[in-house]
Design an enzyme around this catalytic site. Structure first.
Site, PDB file in Angstrom:
ATOM      1  N   HIS A 171       0.843  -1.254  -0.093  1.00 19.04           N
ATOM      2  CA  HIS A 171       0.069  -0.037   0.019  1.00 19.04           C
ATOM      3  C   HIS A 171       0.874   1.077  -0.013  1.00 19.04           C
ATOM      4  O   HIS A 171       0.655   2.156   0.698  1.00 19.04           O
ATOM      5  CB  HIS A 171      -0.973   0.103   1.156  1.00 19.04           C
ATOM      6  CG  HIS A 171      -1.836  -1.106   1.084  1.00 19.04           C
ATOM      7  ND1 HIS A 171      -2.663  -1.302   2.499  1.00 19.04           N
ATOM      8  CD2 HIS A 171      -2.479  -1.951   0.325  1.00 19.04           C
ATOM      9  CE1 HIS A 171      -3.414  -2.592   2.018  1.00 19.04           C
ATOM     10  NE2 HIS A 171      -3.307  -2.773   0.820  1.00 19.04           N
TER      11      HIS A 171
HETATM   12  C1  LIG Z   1       0.131  -7.490  -4.679  1.00 18.06           C
HETATM   13  C2  LIG Z   1      -0.812  -6.475  -4.260  1.00 18.06           C
HETATM   14  C3  LIG Z   1      -1.999  -6.709  -3.673  1.00 18.06           C
HETATM   15  C4  LIG Z   1      -2.737  -5.776  -3.619  1.00 18.06           C
HETATM   16  N1  LIG Z   1      -3.972  -6.126  -2.932  1.00 18.06           N
HETATM   17  C5  LIG Z   1      -5.022  -4.883  -2.833  1.00 18.06           C
HETATM   18  C6  LIG Z   1      -6.395  -5.182  -2.210  1.00 18.06           C
HETATM   19  O1  LIG Z   1      -6.513  -6.375  -2.245  1.00 18.06           O
HETATM   20  N2  LIG Z   1      -6.991  -4.005  -1.982  1.00 18.06           N
HETATM   21  C7  LIG Z   1      -6.614  -2.851  -2.096  1.00 18.06           C
HETATM   22  O2  LIG Z   1      -7.418  -2.326  -1.785  1.00 18.06           O
HETATM   23  N3  LIG Z   1      -5.250  -2.511  -2.662  1.00 18.06           N
HETATM   24  C8  LIG Z   1      -4.385  -3.613  -3.046  1.00 18.06           C
HETATM   25  N4  LIG Z   1      -3.357  -3.287  -3.567  1.00 18.06           N
HETATM   26  C9  LIG Z   1      -2.957  -1.820  -3.614  1.00 18.06           C
HETATM   27  C10 LIG Z   1      -3.767  -1.276  -4.782  1.00 18.06           C
HETATM   28  O3  LIG Z   1      -3.564  -2.151  -5.922  1.00 18.06           O
HETATM   29  C11 LIG Z   1      -2.923   0.180  -5.162  1.00 18.06           C
HETATM   30  O4  LIG Z   1      -3.135   0.835  -4.076  1.00 18.06           O
HETATM   31  C12 LIG Z   1      -3.606   0.814  -6.420  1.00 18.06           C
HETATM   32  O5  LIG Z   1      -3.408   0.157  -7.491  1.00 18.06           O
HETATM   33  C13 LIG Z   1      -2.721   2.146  -6.484  1.00 18.06           C
HETATM   34  O6  LIG Z   1      -3.238   2.733  -7.782  1.00 18.06           O
HETATM   35  P1  LIG Z   1      -2.471   3.641  -8.526  1.00 18.06           P
HETATM   36  O7  LIG Z   1      -3.314   4.281  -9.495  1.00 18.06           O
HETATM   37  O8  LIG Z   1      -1.925   4.826  -7.572  1.00 18.06           O
HETATM   38  O9  LIG Z   1      -1.133   3.070  -8.973  1.00 18.06           O
HETATM   39  P2  LIG Z   1      -1.185   1.788 -10.038  1.00 18.06           P
HETATM   40  O10 LIG Z   1      -2.405   1.027 -10.077  1.00 18.06           O
HETATM   41  O11 LIG Z   1       0.151   1.157  -9.535  1.00 18.06           O
HETATM   42  O12 LIG Z   1      -1.123   2.390 -11.554  1.00 18.06           O
HETATM   43  C14 LIG Z   1       0.189   3.011 -11.823  1.00 18.06           C
HETATM   44  C15 LIG Z   1       0.338   3.005 -13.402  1.00 18.06           C
HETATM   45  O13 LIG Z   1       1.237   4.016 -14.055  1.00 18.06           O
HETATM   46  C16 LIG Z   1       1.814   3.016 -14.677  1.00 18.06           C
HETATM   47  N5  LIG Z   1       3.262   3.852 -14.665  1.00 18.06           N
HETATM   48  C17 LIG Z   1       4.229   4.206 -13.989  1.00 18.06           C
HETATM   49  N6  LIG Z   1       5.314   4.858 -14.384  1.00 18.06           N
HETATM   50  C18 LIG Z   1       5.044   4.922 -15.541  1.00 18.06           C
HETATM   51  C19 LIG Z   1       5.643   5.973 -16.592  1.00 18.06           C
HETATM   52  N7  LIG Z   1       6.602   6.402 -16.328  1.00 18.06           N
HETATM   53  N8  LIG Z   1       4.841   6.089 -17.876  1.00 18.06           N
HETATM   54  C20 LIG Z   1       3.884   5.338 -18.123  1.00 18.06           C
HETATM   55  N9  LIG Z   1       3.248   4.556 -17.292  1.00 18.06           N
HETATM   56  C21 LIG Z   1       3.652   4.544 -15.847  1.00 18.06           C
HETATM   57  C22 LIG Z   1       2.166   1.618 -14.067  1.00 18.06           C
HETATM   58  O14 LIG Z   1       2.571   0.797 -15.210  1.00 18.06           O
HETATM   59  C23 LIG Z   1       0.651   1.515 -13.695  1.00 18.06           C
HETATM   60  O15 LIG Z   1       0.062   0.870 -14.558  1.00 18.06           O
HETATM   61  C24 LIG Z   1      -2.380  -4.425  -3.516  1.00 18.06           C
HETATM   62  C25 LIG Z   1      -1.106  -4.320  -4.388  1.00 18.06           C
HETATM   63  C26 LIG Z   1      -0.472  -5.114  -4.512  1.00 18.06           C
HETATM   64  C27 LIG Z   1       1.018  -4.986  -5.277  1.00 18.06           C
END
Ligand SMILES: Cc1cc2nc3c(=O)[nH]c(=O)nc-3n(C[C@H](O)[C@H](O)[C@H](O)COP(=O)(O)OP(=O)(O)OC[C@H]3O[C@@H](n4cnc5c(N)ncnc54)[C@H](O)[C@@H]3O)c2cc1C
Length: 523
Positions: A463
């Site tokens: 997280h």
């Molecule tokens: C194994 C695991 C289990 C989890 N289980 C849960 C759960 O059960 N319940 C829950 O609430 N949360 C869970 N989480 C956490 C949750 O998935 C994340 O908090 C959430 O996805 C965060 O969203 P975000 O949009 O901030 O980032 P992300 O979903 O990580 O999205 C970021 C995106 O940006 C892209 N990116 C990064 N840098 C660049 C760049 N320079 N250029 C282009 N693209 C880029 C990445 O490839 C990715 O697709 C889990 C996480 C993991 C790793």
């Protein structure tokens, strides 16, 4: 040096350029493109993967270290025996939601009221609840697991026997108690933001999605973000220009890294990495918070656990009917508890999995057993994300500094939690299935012995947040409308803006943040 604009690419002009198709990026791209007059480009570093393990809920940990994982680890953690903690993050359409555990939890209403109290106007529980409700009622459906493991039911009953009240709705705003976890699934398959939000939106002519496009720099002109430079899979570079705004949704690691690569951040680390500072913002990358998970591993008898989930029969049940143990999200039940009755909200989570979750999820279980994860919900330890090089292909240094809070409260909460988890496991009906505690093992009883266990085996609960915090103080990176301070036409919309971790999990809160951002941007 700031990147020069390449006029030859001026054709690729959009109204809004979004970087990152994860939890936030998929939501925002879908919401903004609802207006046919807004041209949206969504850039994603990963590809559109068809890996079956993305769809099979119980297989998520098999995606760790695969081609859809960034493959990161933390720097050595001083309080965890100098281990480099495995740190999975999705690099694929859907981002980390393609490999997460699908638990859909908002946290506690106080989490958001605390955000508002920190100067984040518009983020109290009353403000955010409609955005949660909007997503949960439609594109981000909450489901019940179709086939819970019997040991999960036994865990919930055992927790009740230990005095933890059953909570039938962990998402009401009052998350205290034990309950079954709602999941982002449909018909036994993962159903996250990529399917619920992005897939229907891709039919729209005003939304363009580019995969295998790694953003390497935000293009700035006179203090205004005008686009993004990105690298394609073949190594060539291109620029995407934005008439209205650039929005960074690259996650709690990717977003601060991209800002730093663009010369936006604290001066010293930028200069050390060979990047010319363009806009000083000391809070970029500072403030990394994460949930650290310790726990018990216990061998069981009499009931099949997920260790045998992959039998041919179970594969067929999943494929033909969307049923059986392969539909398990692994983390099937949770208890949110207060370690001290004087606290007004829970500060500890017990997370139940009907399987031995070993070696940070990298080891496939061979014996039947359960895991009771123990998590300090409101961690006080704070770390950072810092670029190591001006080369965008060099991963940043991720340092959560687990268990380094000066008062030692994070560790104290974990030790209390381990003892509570043991008491729950010793209650009927769960106790009837217990063979023996594998780790830390019955011989570990003193604080020092439990501390040794925490240091040797804790892992991330995945997280990461807080690395581009929303707020008003010196360290704030974005204002409450998520605009990067001191620059124009640049926002951050993802887990990195959280001023503190919700006392639940981060996926749904991130979806909510993107829903709020869409409101702000359309307004
Ligand atoms: C194994 C695991 C289990 C989890 N289980 C849960 C759960 O059960 N319940 C829950 O609430 N949360 C869970 N989480 C956490 C949750 O998935 C994340 O908090 C959430 O996805 C965060 O969203 P975000 O949009 O901030 O980032 P992300 O979903 O990580 O999205 C970021 C995106 O940006 C892209 N990116 C990064 N840098 C660049 C760049 N320079 N250029 C282009 N693209 C880029 C990445 O490839 C990715 O697709 C889990 C996480 C993991 C790793």
């Amino acid at each position: 040096m700031p990147r020069a604009l390449q006029p030859s690419y001026a054709r690729a002009v959009q109204d809004v350029v979004i970087v990152g198709a994860g939890a936030a990026g998929c939501v925002l791209a879908a919401r903004l493109s609802e207006d046919p007059g807004t041209a949206v480009l969504l850039l994603e570093a990963g590809s559109k993967s068809r890996k079956l393990e993305i769809r099979i809920p119980a297989a998520f940990s098999k995606l760790f270290r695969s081609e859809i994982d960034w493959g990161y680890s933390t720097v050595p953690q001083a309080e965890l025996d100098a281990r480099e903690i495995v740190f999975p993050l999705g690099r694929v359409l859907g981002g980390t939601t393609a490999l997460n555990a699908m638990m859909v939890l908002r946290g506690n209403r106080a989490d958001y009221d605390d955000w508002a109290a920190l100067g984040c106007d518009g983020w109290s529980w009353a403000d955010v609840e409609p955005a949660f409700a909007r997503s949960g009622a439609g594109p981000f459906p909450l489901a019940e697991l179709p086939d819970r493991n019997p040991l999960t039911e036994a865990f919930v009953q055992a927790a009740e026997a230990e005095g933890i009240a059953f909570n039938p709705d962990l998402n009401s705003g009052d998350n205290e108690g034990v309950g079954f976890v709602p999941v982002s699934q449909r018909r036994g398959r993962r159903f996250g933001v990529a399917r619920g939000y992005l897939q229907p939106a891709r039919r729209r002519g005003n939304l363009t999605v580019l995969t295998d496009a790694l953003a390497t720099s935000v293009l700035l002109e006179d203090g205004r973000a005008v686009g993004v430079e990105y690298r394609r899979a073949d190594g060539s570079t291109a620029q995407a220009l934005a008439r209205r705004e650039v929005v960074l949704c690259a996650g709690a690691i990717g977003t601060p890294h991209l800002l730093q690569l663009s010369g936006i951040g604290a001066r010293v680390p930028l200069e050390q990495a060979g990047v010319t500072p363009v806009h000083e913002l000391p809070g970029v990358g500072w403030g990394l918070v994460d949930h650290l998970a310790s726990g018990l591993l216990v061998l069981t008898q009499g009931v099949e656990t997920l260790a045998s989930a992959e039998s041919l029969r179970n594969v067929l049940r999943w494929a033909l009917r969307g049923r059986g143990p392969l539909t398990s999200n692994v983390g099937e039940a949770v208890a949110f508890v207060r370690t001290d009755p004087r606290l007004s909200e829970p500060d500890l989570e017990l997370l139940f999995a009907p399987v031995l979750f070993q070696e940070e999820g990298l080891k496939q279980p061979t014996e039947h057993g359960i895991t009771v994860g123990v998590i300090a919900l409101r961690p006080r330890s704070v770390g950072d994300v810092v670029l190591r090089s001006s080369d965008p292909l060099v991963p940043p240094a991720i340092d959560p500094r687990y268990l380094t809070d000066p008062g030692g409260e994070d560790l104290a909460t974990l030790l209390t939690g381990l003892r509570l988890a043991r008491r729950v496991v010793a209650q009927r009906p769960l106790a009837e299935h217990i063979l023996r505690e594998l780790l830390p093992g019955d011989e570990a009883q003193s604080d020092d012995e439990l501390l040794g266990h925490v240091r040797a085996l804790s892992q991330t609960l995945y997280h990461p947040a807080g690395t581009c915090r929303m707020g008003t103080g010196e360290q704030a990176v974005v204002d409450p409308l998520l605009r990067v301070r001191g620059l124009q036409a640049l926002r951050v919309v993802d887990a990195s803006v959280m001023p503190s971790l919700p006392s639940g999990h981060t996926n749904w809160p991130t979806v909510m943040i993107a829903e709020r951002a869409a409101e702000f941007m359309r307004g």
